[in-house]
Scaffold this motif. Sequence first.
Motif, PDB file in Angstrom:
ATOM      1  N   LEU A 100      21.131  34.636  60.063  1.00 46.88           N
ATOM      2  CA  LEU A 100      19.821  34.544  59.203  1.00 46.88           C
ATOM      3  C   LEU A 100      19.186  33.514  59.561  1.00 46.88           C
ATOM      4  N   PRO A 101      17.757  33.485  59.442  1.00 50.31           N
ATOM      5  CA  PRO A 101      16.821  32.540  59.813  1.00 50.31           C
ATOM      6  C   PRO A 101      16.923  31.440  58.544  1.00 50.31           C
ATOM      7  N   GLN A 102      17.512  31.768  57.277  1.00 48.16           N
ATOM      8  CA  GLN A 102      17.202  30.681  56.247  1.00 48.16           C
ATOM      9  C   GLN A 102      19.065  30.942  55.958  1.00 48.16           C
ATOM     10  N   PRO A 103      19.617  29.764  55.736  1.00 50.13           N
ATOM     11  CA  PRO A 103      21.265  29.587  55.302  1.00 50.13           C
ATOM     12  C   PRO A 103      21.589  30.265  53.974  1.00 50.13           C
ATOM     13  N   VAL A 104      22.575  31.044  53.678  1.00 55.31           N
ATOM     14  CA  VAL A 104      23.003  31.592  52.514  1.00 55.31           C
ATOM     15  C   VAL A 104      24.441  31.342  52.470  1.00 55.31           C
ATOM     16  N   LYS A 105      24.800  30.782  51.352  1.00 53.42           N
ATOM     17  CA  LYS A 105      26.166  30.134  51.197  1.00 53.42           C
ATOM     18  C   LYS A 105      27.025  31.242  50.400  1.00 53.42           C
ATOM     19  N   THR A 106      27.970  31.553  50.941  1.00 57.65           N
ATOM     20  CA  THR A 106      28.968  32.407  50.266  1.00 57.65           C
ATOM     21  C   THR A 106      30.058  31.585  49.997  1.00 57.65           C
ATOM     22  N   LEU A 107      30.800  31.628  48.854  1.00 58.67           N
ATOM     23  CA  LEU A 107      32.169  31.279  48.573  1.00 58.67           C
ATOM     24  C   LEU A 107      32.917  32.062  47.781  1.00 58.67           C
ATOM     25  N   ALA A 108      34.121  32.145  48.131  1.00 58.23           N
ATOM     26  CA  ALA A 108      35.167  32.790  47.527  1.00 58.23           C
ATOM     27  C   ALA A 108      36.108  32.128  46.574  1.00 58.23           C
ATOM     28  N   VAL A 109      36.205  32.446  45.450  1.00 48.43           N
ATOM     29  CA  VAL A 109      37.256  31.694  44.350  1.00 48.43           C
ATOM     30  C   VAL A 109      38.091  32.605  43.705  1.00 48.43           C
ATOM     31  N   TYR A 110      39.363  31.953  43.717  1.00 40.58           N
ATOM     32  CA  TYR A 110      40.483  32.856  43.037  1.00 40.58           C
ATOM     33  C   TYR A 110      41.583  31.948  42.630  1.00 40.58           C
ATOM     34  N   GLY A 111      42.540  32.494  41.850  1.00 41.09           N
ATOM     35  CA  GLY A 111      43.517  31.542  41.381  1.00 41.09           C
ATOM     36  C   GLY A 111      44.504  31.205  42.477  1.00 41.09           C
ATOM     37  N   GLY A 112      45.762  30.487  42.206  1.00 39.86           N
ATOM     38  CA  GLY A 112      46.950  30.180  42.881  1.00 39.86           C
ATOM     39  C   GLY A 112      46.602  29.132  43.767  1.00 39.86           C
ATOM     40  N   VAL A 113      45.413  28.545  43.903  1.00 35.97           N
ATOM     41  CA  VAL A 113      45.128  27.450  44.545  1.00 35.97           C
ATOM     42  C   VAL A 113      44.386  26.257  43.657  1.00 35.97           C
ATOM     43  N   SER A 114      44.025  25.119  44.075  1.00 30.46           N
ATOM     44  CA  SER A 114      43.726  24.201  42.936  1.00 30.46           C
ATOM     45  C   SER A 114      42.147  24.386  42.867  1.00 30.46           C
ATOM     46  N   ILE A 115      41.606  24.465  41.398  1.00 33.78           N
ATOM     47  CA  ILE A 115      40.299  24.790  41.200  1.00 33.78           C
ATOM     48  C   ILE A 115      39.367  23.567  41.554  1.00 33.78           C
ATOM     49  N   ASN A 116      39.887  22.478  41.829  1.00 33.90           N
ATOM     50  CA  ASN A 116      38.796  21.306  41.865  1.00 33.90           C
ATOM     51  C   ASN A 116      37.962  21.434  43.170  1.00 33.90           C
ATOM     52  N   PRO A 117      38.589  22.054  44.307  1.00 31.24           N
ATOM     53  CA  PRO A 117      37.694  22.288  45.684  1.00 31.24           C
ATOM     54  C   PRO A 117      36.861  23.234  45.362  1.00 31.24           C
ATOM     55  N   GLN A 118      37.085  24.247  44.492  1.00 32.45           N
ATOM     56  CA  GLN A 118      36.345  25.232  44.343  1.00 32.45           C
ATOM     57  C   GLN A 118      34.968  24.923  43.199  1.00 32.45           C
TER      58      GLN A 118
END
Length: 376
Positions: A100-118
């Motif tokens: 894409l010409p413009q950046p689009v940020k996608t993030l996946a969040v879920y349990g079982g791992v530390s919440i702080n980085p998310q």
Amino acid sequence: MPFSSLGLSPALLKALANQNFTVPTPIQQAAIPAILDKKDVLGIAKTGSGKTAGYALPLLMNVQQSLGLKNRHANALVLVPTRELAEQVKNVFQTFTKALPQPVKTLAVYGGVSINPQMMGMQGVNILVATPGRLLELIDSNAVHLSSIETLVLDEADKMLNLGFKEELNKILALLPEKRQNLLFSATLSPDIENINQILLHDPVVIKIEAGEDTLDTINQLAYIVSDEKKGPFLRYLINHHEMKQVLVFTSSTHQADAVVNKLRKNNIDAKAIHSKKSQGSRTESLYLFKSGKLKVLVATDLMARGIDINFLPFVINYELPRSPKDYVHRIGRTGRAENPGDAISLVSQNELHHFEVIQKKMGKQVKMIDSETML
């Protein structure tokens, strides 16, 4: 009908070509133009039919028109039932985002791992892929806001509703803007889907791609009649006799999955289990090793299969039959994908014979059955 006729941008068409995607699947042909037109969509198609790309491609185009919102205010929300599927969906978005010409940020969040980085990752997020429980934790922590969501996607909606996410879904829906685009995608059309359709969707485009017999033609199905006590030895015989290098084995419980793995490993067959009681680190590692061909046998429950998507998986074995005929089709559909042939083998005990007859009737396809006593 080529992708170029669906209204996608030149950048996405180039990305599709680079990924060797030439002709859209039926669900993609119908869904992409409807989503680009900002219509609500109810899409029913079997796993492996291209549903994720069917909504990811037009969503990326639509989101680009709304970039620059307030920080921690995502444009689109994709809700999924499992951590593995969250990662898989994120990867599809990121594959095409690069073009894409413009950046689009996608993030996946879920349990079982530390919440702080998310929480930190929420900076500048545009498309958020989430399991409901972790999303609510992030909302409670004021890490993300849903008031700017323009499109909501429920992926694998059938499983989400069956797994008891209803209370969490209601909390999330109450935080979303009333005026938004709603997209529901599912492998099956259950009464639960019909009910939530009536609540969520406004004058939707309804797309039903039935999983007929022709969709199973690339899968060579075979069943062996095996007593319960001999299933373990016979599974090992099949793996060794056919020199299987990559095989996905299904069990109906986490306990049985662990038991099967222990027996395989005791007999020098490299195997790991993936199920809801494993840590996220263990699940991620097992899935990575299996997908990359470094693990011979992965033993899974039905829920975990939602994140296992391999075009060239040669073997699937049903160590135990699933309760639902639809889950049987979903299981064997892990092989024979993208027109690549595969083998699906079921181990059927005497007390499962009647249930297997029901599965074959619902599937509309007879499966050759062999008495395992003649094999050993």
